[in-house]
Design an enzyme around this catalytic site. Structure first.
Site, PDB file in Angstrom:
ATOM      1  CG  ASP A  56      10.248  28.872  49.437  1.00  0.00           C
ATOM      2  OD1 ASP A  56      10.587  27.748  49.057  1.00  0.00           O
ATOM      3  OD2 ASP A  56      10.065  29.181  50.626  1.00  0.00           O
ATOM      4  CB  THR A  89       6.998  24.279  51.390  1.00  0.00           C
ATOM      5  OG1 THR A  89       7.600  24.975  50.305  1.00  0.00           O
ATOM      6  CG2 THR A  89       8.005  24.086  52.474  1.00  0.00           C
ATOM      7  CB  THR A  90       4.816  24.466  46.556  1.00  0.00           C
ATOM      8  OG1 THR A  90       5.703  25.541  46.833  1.00  0.00           O
ATOM      9  CG2 THR A  90       3.660  24.966  45.725  1.00  0.00           C
ATOM     10  CG  ASP A 372      15.129  26.187  50.995  1.00  0.00           C
ATOM     11  OD1 ASP A 372      15.358  26.338  52.208  1.00  0.00           O
ATOM     12  OD2 ASP A 372      14.190  26.747  50.403  1.00  0.00           O
TER      13      ASP A 372
HETATM   14  P1  ADP Z   1       8.099  22.684  46.321  1.00  0.00           P
HETATM   15  O1  ADP Z   1       7.935  23.835  47.244  1.00  0.00           O
HETATM   16  O2  ADP Z   1       7.024  21.677  46.516  1.00  0.00           O
HETATM   17  O3  ADP Z   1       9.468  22.102  46.336  1.00  0.00           O
HETATM   18  P2  ADP Z   1       8.802  23.642  43.685  1.00  0.00           P
HETATM   19  O4  ADP Z   1       8.283  24.882  43.055  1.00  0.00           O
HETATM   20  O5  ADP Z   1      10.206  23.610  44.119  1.00  0.00           O
HETATM   21  O6  ADP Z   1       7.829  23.295  44.867  1.00  0.00           O
HETATM   22  O7  ADP Z   1       8.540  22.452  42.666  1.00  0.00           O
HETATM   23  C1  ADP Z   1       8.931  21.158  42.959  1.00  0.00           C
HETATM   24  C2  ADP Z   1       8.415  20.210  41.929  1.00  0.00           C
HETATM   25  O8  ADP Z   1       8.931  20.538  40.640  1.00  0.00           O
HETATM   26  C3  ADP Z   1       8.877  18.797  42.234  1.00  0.00           C
HETATM   27  O9  ADP Z   1       7.819  17.918  41.988  1.00  0.00           O
HETATM   28  C4  ADP Z   1      10.003  18.605  41.258  1.00  0.00           C
HETATM   29  O10 ADP Z   1      10.209  17.238  40.946  1.00  0.00           O
HETATM   30  C5  ADP Z   1       9.484  19.385  40.066  1.00  0.00           C
HETATM   31  N1  ADP Z   1      10.539  19.754  39.118  1.00  0.00           N
HETATM   32  C6  ADP Z   1      11.661  20.445  39.356  1.00  0.00           C
HETATM   33  N2  ADP Z   1      12.390  20.578  38.215  1.00  0.00           N
HETATM   34  C7  ADP Z   1      11.710  19.951  37.246  1.00  0.00           C
HETATM   35  C8  ADP Z   1      11.931  19.721  35.829  1.00  0.00           C
HETATM   36  N3  ADP Z   1      13.007  20.185  35.220  1.00  0.00           N
HETATM   37  N4  ADP Z   1      11.000  19.019  35.154  1.00  0.00           N
HETATM   38  C9  ADP Z   1       9.895  18.562  35.775  1.00  0.00           C
HETATM   39  N5  ADP Z   1       9.620  18.747  37.080  1.00  0.00           N
HETATM   40  C10 ADP Z   1      10.508  19.428  37.806  1.00  0.00           C
END
Ligand code: ADP
Ligand code: MG
Length: 517
Positions: A56, A89-90, A372
């Site tokens: 996270d 956040t990322t 979250d």
């Molecule tokens: P953040 O802290 O920004 O939420 P995450 O590690 O949760 O970072 O990643 C979020 C990103 O991953 C978003 O752009 C989301 O749309 C993408 N994402 C999540 N699941 C999938 C998936 N199955 N296929 C493609 N992208 C995905």
């Protein structure tokens, strides 16, 4: 002389910008590899030497010691994002880093930082304007995919389908401030449940107390239930046996009085924040009263809110009107330890979620991810609008902004184009973290997005190339994207302006041109 100072100041200006850009890139680099479903977990060691496993972004930045003021400014992005959206956040930090990287290219072309900041602001405004064009209305099926998307990749053990159902159930049932989460390791994630009521992570203080109290009258006490001098640990000096006996008897009598007073109030269940004297415990048990000690203040507050009980600090003053009511207070065994469950409370807004997981650290991580996800789902319910994920919004916006840049002209045009290009860092990182070639993926996605209905395409993290994210069940609230852009733009501008401030001061100090910029 003036020339010399001026020259020195300019040299400093360049250095300061370079530092900011390099720091932004470093902070972004710290979290970039964790983005998306195949993002890597980071193992961090906190101040107490405990290992924290997480992917996270906000947690990583919180646990990392970042001392430079600019690094702190960048972590602000993550904080704002978390506060407003519980997710993204990322994404927000990675975009900030990329904006600063693009700013470097523009600075190299001798474009003034103020111009760059202005171009970024224009680009952001346009992005906010066109983003709703790709948004969809929320329904219950979509909400479940929103919850699942928010939890993807957070931990290997996660049972996403079950947890997202629980998440939607909870988000639909009540508001965020009425939701509390209790964690218990040593179980299966699929045993996680939501209950309409309160769970308190405590147990009865005496084994002879009942396991269940129906139509409970609840008292809440935030002081020790004992004699005042014992709470303060006053030493009493006694000289002979008779005096000792007399002292013990009088003490018992007083404790008896305290217990009797609690019983006389009509209380059948007592939650105490501090300790309960053993003699009082015994007496309460004899009278069929359930009492728990060392209950966390946050739990006392939740019980107070749900049952209507007043938190009392003077135990000899406890009255019937201080008591709350609960349909049933029951001690249940979950894993190794018991939990206290209060259902059918006076107000029924409270919902508690019991998160189970195999180990303590996995349970903690699942619980954070769930927390979250409830927030994200609530936002989707509040706003009623979502967008396909997997980088789709950033590809859509990138394309729109490239077109927009042509209509703006001037030096700002370059900054808008740079902004548009920077947004592609998200699909690119998603591809890279999934072991795909980022450039090939971008080329495929740009092509898909060039068609009229292309905005649903994001990174196919399994097969490579692009995929319809609605079909893949990857959906997020529009606010997560719009907030990430908003704060990344603000922070990038702030970092670019820091040097302007130095410049302005230097001009003022020198005072040779009489202008106040
Ligand atoms: P953040 O802290 O920004 O939420 P995450 O590690 O949760 O970072 O990643 C979020 C990103 O991953 C978003 O752009 C989301 O749309 C993408 N994402 C999540 N699941 C999938 C998936 N199955 N296929 C493609 N992208 C995905
Ligand atoms: Mg996320």
């Amino acid at each position: 002389m003036n020339e010399a100072i001026d020259g020195k100041q300019n040299a400093q200006t360049v250095t300061a910008h370079q530092i900011n850009i390099s720091i932004a890139k470093q902070v972004a680099g710290l979290v970039k590899s964790t983005l998306g479903p195949y993002g890597m977990d980071k193992e961090m060691v906190d101040a107490a030497g405990e290992v924290v496993m997480t992917n996270d972004g906000a947690t990583i930045l919180k646990e990392t010691k970042l001392n430079h003021p600019s690094a702190k400014i960048i972590t602000e992005v993550a904080r704002t994002q978390e506060e407003n959206c519980y997710d993204g956040t990322t994404t927000s930090v990675v975009i900030t880093g990329e904006l600063m990287d693009k700013a470097q290219d523009l600075l190299d072309k001798k474009i003034h930082p103020t111009r760059i900041a202005k171009g970024f602001a224009l680009a952001n405004r346009k992005a906010q304007e066109v983003l709703p064009n790709m948004a969809l209305d929320v329904n219950d099926d979509i909400l479940k995919t929103v919850a699942a998307t928010a939890m993807t990749g957070k931990t290997a053990e996660i049972d996403g389908d079950h947890l997202s159902s629980v998440c939607v159930e909870v988000a639909n049932a009540t508001t965020l401030d009425n939701i509390s989460i209790v964690r218990r390791s040593g179980g299966r994630v699929s045993d996680s449940i939501a209950i309409a009521g309160i769970l308190v992570d405590r147990e009865k203080s005496h084994h002879n107390m009942p396991d269940k109290v129906k139509d409970a009258k609840v008292a809440i006490v935030d002081v020790d239930i004992t004699l005042p001098e014992f709470a303060q640990q006053v030493q009493v000096q006694v000289t002979d046996n008779a005096a000792v006996q007399e002292f013990i008897e009088s003490r018992k009598e007083q404790l008896h009085g305290i217990a009797q007073n609690l019983i006389d109030s009509g209380a059948t269940v007592i939650f105490c924040m501090r300790d309960i004297d053993r003699y009082v415990q015994e007496y309460l048990a004899k009278n069929g009263i359930y009492a728990a000690r060392r209950v966390a203040r946050s739990d006392l507050e939740a019980v107070s809110k749900a049952t209507g009980a007043r938190i009392v600090s003077a135990i000899d003053d406890l009255k019937e009107e201080d008591l709350g009511s609960s349909g049933e207070v029951e001690e249940i065994k979950v894993g190794e330890k018991p939990l206290i469950k209060l259902t059918g409370n006076k107000t029924d807004a409270a919902v508690s979620v019991l998160i189970r997981g195999p180990t303590q650290s996995a349970t903690d991580e699942i619980s954070r991810a769930f927390d979250d996800a409830v927030g994200v789902t609530t936002i989707a319910i509040e706003d009623g609008k979502v967008v396909p994920g997997g980088g789709a919004p950033f590809l859509f916006l990138s394309k729109e902004l490239k077109e927009y840049a042509n209509s703006v002209g001037g030096r700002e045009q370059l900054a808008i184009t740079a902004f548009a290009e920077a947004l592609e860092v998200i699909p690119s990182a998603l591809a890279e973290n999934s072991g795909l070639d980022p450039l090939d993926t971008l080329i495929a996605l740009r092509h898909l997005h060039s068609s009229e209905s292309g905005s649903v395409y994001g990174v196919d993290v399994e097969e490579g190339g692009g995929k319809d994210m609605l079909k893949a069940g990857v959906v997020e609230p529009t606010r997560v994207v719009s907030q990430a852009l908003e704060s990344a733009t603000n922070i990038a501008s702030q970092l670019l302006r820091i040097d302007n401030i130095i410049e302005m001061h230097s001009v003022k100090e020198i005072g040779d041109d009489g202008f106040n910029y």
